[in-house]
Scaffold this active site. Structure first.
Site, PDB file in Angstrom:
ATOM      1  N   HIS A  41       4.923   5.701  -5.332  1.00 55.30           N
ATOM      2  CA  HIS A  41       4.782   5.815  -6.785  1.00 55.30           C
ATOM      3  C   HIS A  41       4.548   7.263  -7.230  1.00 55.30           C
ATOM      4  CE1 HIS A  41       2.945   3.715 -10.599  1.00 55.30           C
ATOM      5  NE2 HIS A  41       4.001   4.446 -10.868  1.00 55.30           N
ATOM      6  N   TYR A  84      -0.853   0.002 -12.629  1.00 56.27           N
ATOM      7  CA  TYR A  84      -0.716  -0.562 -13.971  1.00 56.27           C
ATOM      8  C   TYR A  84      -1.894  -1.470 -14.298  1.00 56.27           C
ATOM      9  CZ  TYR A  84       4.129   0.989 -13.321  1.00 56.27           C
ATOM     10  OH  TYR A  84       5.252   1.730 -13.061  1.00 56.27           O
TER      11      TYR A  84
END
Length: 318
Positions: A127, A64
């Protein structure tokens, strides 16, 4: 509406981990400017306000903002680390940058710890598993996370992703403590309950539901240009905004309340980067569900209901 007191916060067990998480979790991706530029100071105030009102789950990833979200969250949690359940991720580091090898995971995780200004995280999650080789994740990545757990650097091991069957395949083959999926349970889609929820309940795995607002579709401002949904899906979101406005209510609040009503979910993650976002979440927590309005929205969404887009390797798609 109720008041914004910490008393309204509820907590649930994250599967069999013994970790208790707030039913509303702080999704920290927006702190990394993923949805547009944000004010770092206002982001810090949002984190502090959330903690004051009982939010304890904070979820982030080195992906992110390409490390920016972790960095900003680490700064915001200074002096407050003991008040939160901190979850980050590993394996994805850029739009096209993935590495699920044990060596890479260990090295990159040390960098995450430095950015987060801590010596451990409560949950480390693989992830976006659909972008990797599922067998490698089962045989190499998750065993590496268990090694980190033995070293005391993490408390629980999780997996995240969009395709439900890839998550199910991993969770039914190797022990994991939590599963996070996104855009698979909200006003526009509920297929998480057909595929994933029964598995997590049977195996005692914590279930985290992200994107109750369908990555911006269920908001006044609408989704970002990169949202993978069809134009029909986005138009249905705009119509829902107008319907709720006509009824004198706020669609995001209705959408979040709908997600919070799912008793099989440990925590619902909401992306936040300012104090207004936090206040809106707390209002939803204190709100009541309007069944008649939900029926109207269900009718409106019928033509696009349970729409799924492709994500990751073709062999890992639903």
């Amino acid at each position: 509406m109720g008041s914004l007191d910490a008393q309204v916060m509820e907590y649930r067990e994250l599967g069999n981990t013994g970790i208790k998480v707030s039913v509303v979790g702080f999704g920290a991706a927006p702190l990394g400017n993923v949805f547009g530029a944000t004010d770092p100071k206002e982001g810090q105030r949002a984190v502090h306000l959330a903690i004051e009102h009982g939010v304890n789950l904070f979820d982030v990833s080195p992906y992110y903002g390409i490390t920016l979200a972790e960095e900003r969250l680490g700064e915001a949690l200074a002096g407050r680390r003991d008040k939160v359940v901190l979850a980050t991720k590993c394996g994805r580091y850029g739009v096209e940058e993935f590495d699920y090898s044990a060596r890479h995971i260990a090295a990159k995780f040390e960098e995450s710890l430095q950015r987060l200004k801590t010596d451990y995280v409560d949950v480390l999650q693989v992830h976006d598993v659909e972008f990797g080789d599922i067998q490698q994740i089962i045989n190499e990545t998750i065993p590496e996370l268990r090694r980190l757990q033995e070293q005391g650097k993490i408390r629980a091991v999780g997996i995240t992703g969009y395709p439900l069957n890839a998550l199910k395949r991993i969770a039914t083959t190797v022990a994991v403590d939590s599963v996070l999926t996104y855009c698979r349970y909200n006003l526009m889609i509920t297929d998480m309950d057909q595929v994933l929820t029964p598995v997590t309940q049977e195996l005692g795995i914590g279930l985290i539901n992200a994107s109750a607002l369908n990555m911006g579709v269920l908001t006044e401002q609408g989704p970002s240009s990169w949202h993978p949904g069809t134009k029909e899906l986005k138009e249905a979101g705009r119509r829902a905004v107008r319907l709720c406005r006509d009824r004198g209510v706020n669609l995001p609040e209705v959408a979040l309340r709908f997600a919070l009503d799912h008793t099989g979910v440990s925590s619902t993650l909401v992306g936040m980067s300012n104090t207004r976002h936090v206040q809106e979440c707390l209002k939803a927590l204190a709100a009541r569900t309007d069944r008649d309005l939900l029926e109207e929205l269900h009718e409106l969404f019928k033509p696009v209901f349970n729409y799924v887009w492709p994500s990751g390797r073709p062999e890992n798609n639903d």
